[in-house]
Design an enzyme around this catalytic site. Sequence first.
Site, PDB file in Angstrom:
ATOM      1  N   HIS A  80     -37.274 -78.696  27.946  1.00 47.34           N
ATOM      2  CA  HIS A  80     -36.886 -80.001  27.194  1.00 47.34           C
ATOM      3  C   HIS A  80     -35.292 -80.362  27.470  1.00 47.34           C
ATOM      4  CE1 HIS A  80     -34.399 -77.415  24.439  1.00 47.34           C
ATOM      5  NE2 HIS A  80     -35.293 -76.408  24.653  1.00 47.34           N
ATOM      6  N   ASP A  82     -33.711 -82.323  25.138  1.00 45.78           N
ATOM      7  CA  ASP A  82     -33.084 -82.617  23.857  1.00 45.78           C
ATOM      8  C   ASP A  82     -32.310 -81.554  23.608  1.00 45.78           C
ATOM      9  OD1 ASP A  82     -35.537 -81.551  23.247  1.00 45.78           O
ATOM     10  OD2 ASP A  82     -35.282 -82.081  21.399  1.00 45.78           O
ATOM     11  N   ASP A 113     -29.630 -73.506  26.340  1.00 41.49           N
ATOM     12  CA  ASP A 113     -30.935 -74.133  25.396  1.00 41.49           C
ATOM     13  C   ASP A 113     -31.003 -75.447  25.837  1.00 41.49           C
ATOM     14  OD1 ASP A 113     -33.122 -74.206  24.121  1.00 41.49           O
ATOM     15  OD2 ASP A 113     -32.254 -73.975  22.116  1.00 41.49           O
ATOM     16  N   GLU A 147     -38.398 -81.350  21.676  1.00 45.95           N
ATOM     17  CA  GLU A 147     -38.637 -79.926  21.377  1.00 45.95           C
ATOM     18  C   GLU A 147     -37.931 -79.515  20.089  1.00 45.95           C
ATOM     19  OE1 GLU A 147     -38.531 -75.562  21.498  1.00 45.95           O
ATOM     20  OE2 GLU A 147     -36.960 -76.948  21.606  1.00 45.95           O
ATOM     21  N   HIS A 366     -27.738 -72.793  19.789  1.00 49.48           N
ATOM     22  CA  HIS A 366     -27.582 -73.360  18.614  1.00 49.48           C
ATOM     23  C   HIS A 366     -26.077 -73.207  17.890  1.00 49.48           C
ATOM     24  CE1 HIS A 366     -31.982 -74.331  18.038  1.00 49.48           C
ATOM     25  NE2 HIS A 366     -31.659 -74.498  19.223  1.00 49.48           N
TER      26      HIS A 366
END
EC number: 3.5.1.18
Length: 399
Positions: A80, A82, A113, A147, A366
């Site tokens: 992904h 995003d 990520d 995602e 994150h």
Amino acid sequence: MSKIEQKNQSEVIKLAIDLMSRASVTPEDAGCQKLMAQRLAQLGFTNESMIFADTTNLWSRRDSTNATKEDDLVFCFAGHTDVVPAGNLELWNTPPFEPTIIDGMLYGRGAADMKGSLAAMIVATERFVQDHPDHHGSITYLITSDEEGPFINGTTKVIDTLEARNEKITYCIVGEPSSTHAVGDIVKNGRRGSISAEVDIKGKQGHVAYPDHVRNPIHLAMPALTELSQVQWDNGNDYFPATSFQLSNINAGTGATNVVPGHINALFNLRYSTELTDQIIVEQVESILDKHQLDYDIKWTFNGKPFITEHVESEHGFLNAVSQAILSVTGTETQLSTSGGTSDGRFIAPTGAQVIELGPCNATIHQVNESVSCDDLEKLVDIYYHCLVNVLCTHKTIS
């Protein structure tokens, strides 16, 4: 990072920086897929953009020029473009969308990520096609910008399109950050299923001083919720731990201490193994609620079924091909795991594909100051390259 410093970086670092510089906060793609498609087109890939509502998806494919049974194999890199929001910018040591290298670590949103993985996939594919232009099978990319969001218009919609065309994936590597301490130390060969529910349990509102005139929904709900939390759903198996039930939210009341509320709202989630099905879970939960004679409404959300890619005792097994690739690059044996949350692999596996997750370390995903080791990205290129070689340069169909 200055332009001079960028020029001195390797291909994978330069591409990772280019991708990370694009603020593709979900469901935005910010041109990342266009950049990837341009690189793939130069290798003979056919690119197909699939746009569903606010989501951009890329399906890219390079078929073999050979006409043998091995050419039915379809190897897929999935991922992904995003990323999650950066959050409080004051907490970042460097701007989240201005990638910066400090002491061998690449900092910025999406570093781990998973834009680092995307860059490694592209560079590994470029090297592989250059070295093995007549490889067996097909190489594909399934990339989405949905995602990190509600996962409605992303991979699941692409898979629906491919299934309608009877276009299958045989083996898939999802570039999620699977590693813990060193790149390749953990490979996710499956994921638990996830099912969530919101239950609204009704009572009768009234004054706390008149208990005969009320039905306190909190009192009514707690025995049932306690019982649900104590159920031994299963014992797990060789691949999965026992199913877990967790209450995540409970809300009731008006804010006043002298008012019994009219209802209580609870949210809960189960992460379940292949020993259960979502239907069994629904039936068991609702039977417990019914046993306690509750007046309730319940809304279920099915986030994904469990999947597993089993280890086959064969030198030609997919997991063996991946494990050998990691061993050849890092010199260490990888460990298999199904721990953690869900990924888009849950939409690919039900088609019959063998799916694993393999990417960089996940310690900072994150978080503010998300980062990835530059050395790990170089190793990841080599690992992905050897995965391609082990799968598409053998004359025996792997299991």
